[in-house]
Design a protein around this motif. Sequence first.
Motif, PDB file in Angstrom:
ATOM      1  N   HIS A 117     -42.751  22.508  -4.981  1.00 25.13           N
ATOM      2  CA  HIS A 117     -43.617  21.963  -6.171  1.00 25.13           C
ATOM      3  C   HIS A 117     -43.048  20.277  -6.170  1.00 25.13           C
ATOM      4  CE1 HIS A 117     -46.012  19.904  -9.118  1.00 25.13           C
ATOM      5  NE2 HIS A 117     -47.039  20.543  -8.481  1.00 25.13           N
ATOM      6  N   HIS A 118     -42.634  19.735  -5.503  1.00 24.85           N
ATOM      7  CA  HIS A 118     -42.595  18.546  -4.980  1.00 24.85           C
ATOM      8  C   HIS A 118     -41.813  17.115  -7.529  1.00 24.85           C
ATOM      9  CE1 HIS A 118     -40.717  14.416  -4.426  1.00 24.85           C
ATOM     10  NE2 HIS A 118     -41.919  13.616  -5.794  1.00 24.85           N
ATOM     11  N   MET A 119     -42.866  18.038  -8.239  1.00 21.16           N
ATOM     12  CA  MET A 119     -43.111  17.499  -9.523  1.00 21.16           C
ATOM     13  C   MET A 119     -41.676  18.245 -10.060  1.00 21.16           C
ATOM     14  SD  MET A 119     -44.101  14.471  -9.157  1.00 21.16           S
ATOM     15  CE  MET A 119     -44.041  14.014 -10.863  1.00 21.16           C
ATOM     16  N   GLY A 121     -39.654  20.087  -8.409  1.00 21.50           N
ATOM     17  CA  GLY A 121     -38.101  19.050  -8.297  1.00 21.50           C
ATOM     18  C   GLY A 121     -37.641  18.080  -8.933  1.00 21.50           C
ATOM     19  N   HIS A 122     -38.390  17.362  -9.715  1.00 20.55           N
ATOM     20  CA  HIS A 122     -37.965  16.424  -9.650  1.00 20.55           C
ATOM     21  C   HIS A 122     -37.064  16.612 -10.867  1.00 20.55           C
ATOM     22  CE1 HIS A 122     -38.604  12.347  -7.806  1.00 20.55           C
ATOM     23  NE2 HIS A 122     -40.123  12.467  -7.754  1.00 20.55           N
ATOM     24  N   LEU A 123     -37.599  17.531 -11.587  1.00 19.54           N
ATOM     25  CA  LEU A 123     -37.420  18.101 -13.284  1.00 19.54           C
ATOM     26  C   LEU A 123     -35.632  18.930 -11.990  1.00 19.54           C
ATOM     27  CD1 LEU A 123     -38.719  17.937 -16.184  1.00 19.54           C
ATOM     28  CD2 LEU A 123     -39.142  20.342 -14.801  1.00 19.54           C
ATOM     29  N   VAL A 142     -41.940  10.434 -14.333  1.00 23.31           N
ATOM     30  CA  VAL A 142     -43.000   9.701 -14.192  1.00 23.31           C
ATOM     31  C   VAL A 142     -42.218   8.475 -12.609  1.00 23.31           C
ATOM     32  CG1 VAL A 142     -43.255   8.425 -16.285  1.00 23.31           C
ATOM     33  CG2 VAL A 142     -40.863   7.767 -14.966  1.00 23.31           C
ATOM     34  N   SER A 143     -43.167   9.316 -11.900  1.00 24.13           N
ATOM     35  CA  SER A 143     -43.631   8.977 -10.419  1.00 24.13           C
ATOM     36  C   SER A 143     -44.734   8.167  -9.618  1.00 24.13           C
ATOM     37  CB  SER A 143     -43.257  10.114  -9.329  1.00 24.13           C
ATOM     38  OG  SER A 143     -44.308  10.646  -9.431  1.00 24.13           O
ATOM     39  N   GLY A 144     -43.967   7.533  -8.541  1.00 22.65           N
ATOM     40  CA  GLY A 144     -45.961   7.549  -8.036  1.00 22.65           C
ATOM     41  C   GLY A 144     -46.317   7.797  -8.106  1.00 22.65           C
ATOM     42  N   THR A 315     -35.542   9.059  -7.606  1.00 20.99           N
ATOM     43  CA  THR A 315     -36.300   8.926  -6.429  1.00 20.99           C
ATOM     44  C   THR A 315     -36.746  10.094  -5.556  1.00 20.99           C
ATOM     45  OG1 THR A 315     -35.152   7.194  -5.251  1.00 20.99           O
ATOM     46  CG2 THR A 315     -37.128   6.270  -5.663  1.00 20.99           C
ATOM     47  N   ASP A 316     -37.188  10.181  -4.523  1.00 26.27           N
ATOM     48  CA  ASP A 316     -37.416  11.808  -3.773  1.00 26.27           C
ATOM     49  C   ASP A 316     -36.468  11.704  -2.970  1.00 26.27           C
ATOM     50  OD1 ASP A 316     -39.992  11.059  -4.898  1.00 26.27           O
ATOM     51  OD2 ASP A 316     -41.426  10.637  -2.874  1.00 26.27           O
ATOM     52  N   ASN A 317     -35.626  12.756  -3.179  1.00 24.17           N
ATOM     53  CA  ASN A 317     -34.295  13.021  -2.267  1.00 24.17           C
ATOM     54  C   ASN A 317     -34.769  14.777  -2.056  1.00 24.17           C
ATOM     55  OD1 ASN A 317     -32.501  14.971  -4.419  1.00 24.17           O
ATOM     56  ND2 ASN A 317     -33.918  13.738  -5.301  1.00 24.17           N
TER      57      ASN A 317
HETATM   58 ZN    ZN Z   1     -41.257  11.884  -6.290  1.00 24.23          ZN
END
Ligand code: ZN
Length: 353
Positions: A117-119, A121-123, A142-144, A315-317
């Motif tokens: 899950h992309h979010m 990932g941000h965690l 907090v993303s787009g 940012t996304d990676n």
């Molecule tokens: Zn993102």
Amino acid sequence: MISTAAYQGGPVLGIETSCDETSAAVVDESGIRGLAILSQDAHAAFGGVVPEIAAREHVRSLGVLVRHAMQQANVVDEEIGGVGVTAGPGLVGALLVGLNWGKAYAFASGIPLLGVHHMEGHLFGTALEHANAKPPFIGLLVSGGHTILLEARGWGDYRLLGQTRDDAAGEAFDKVARRLGLAYPGGPEIERVAADGKAGRFSLPRPMLSSRDHPSDAAYFDMSFSGLKTAAAMLASELERNGGLNGLVPDLAAEFQEAVIDVLVEKTMRAVKFTNCHRVVLGGGVARNSRLRNCLSERLADGGELYIPSGRLATDNAAMIAEVARHRLKNGERSSWSLNADPSLAFPGLVCS
Ligand code: ZN
Ligand code: KG4
């Protein structure tokens, strides 16, 4: 159905293609071994992401980026122990490129695949740089596309405290920037222009900050940025009618930025107070905003801990995707070969109470 192999350890290859960044990474227990990110600039002329262009650009660059990340990591195909790929949320055409690439690679190599899950990932991204950015913590993502405030009780064990009811914070930045004639993506542009302006010259609302709300009201932690975005656009129109925006954009951008940050910081501090958890982890593209970072760190200066990812991990990676996969694969999880992209994938382990 052919069964998947179990994870035997070794570096994990991560792939991220959910939006307009194409990225591949190799991560192991020592951290990031290789990371390649390509921000697609083909969208700039359209003022936002064009899904069809995003998918085609991913097809064009993903293979090269995977090779690049593996060379940087100094690993060969035979050493890769598993593959983590963003399965959602995101643009379905874009997601499918990375998902099918990862699936084919894992299948051909006889190694397990994990849909991420992309979010989540941000965690995990912040933990790649800060050993202490681990649960329990309050996470502000907090993303787009998302704005989520949660309590991470453990990895994979998340309690949703609040989220945006309409636009994500990054989306509001992007749309207001566009209205002010600034380039895409709008967040960094608003921040750049706001540096020459002064918040307070104009007055914009701080939505959903009523002091009458109680933690048992959903409104206490939830956010809303759509009305604020409209208020900024209406203010811009009014100023245009009364002599033009010339010279006023910095003050307007500064006030808008301050309004978004006031809301994000206040909601985060409510979460800290409510849970009595004083460790805060920031993730997502808007985490690059230095005013947000400074305001949060000021508010947490007295006994709190704040963990912020560096720019490339905010940012996304794909490194953050590989890290989630490494963690879940180690716990014995793996996805089936029928894994599909899901543009509205539910956040795994996120519950409301
Ligand atoms: Zn993102
Ligand atoms: O996490 P991310 O790279 O992609 C998504 O998952 O959406 O976040 C991208 C968002 C965009 O809306 C962009 O305008 C915003 O992050 N952003 C910023 C800044 N840098 C990127 N917003 C405010 N200030 C910044 N410096």
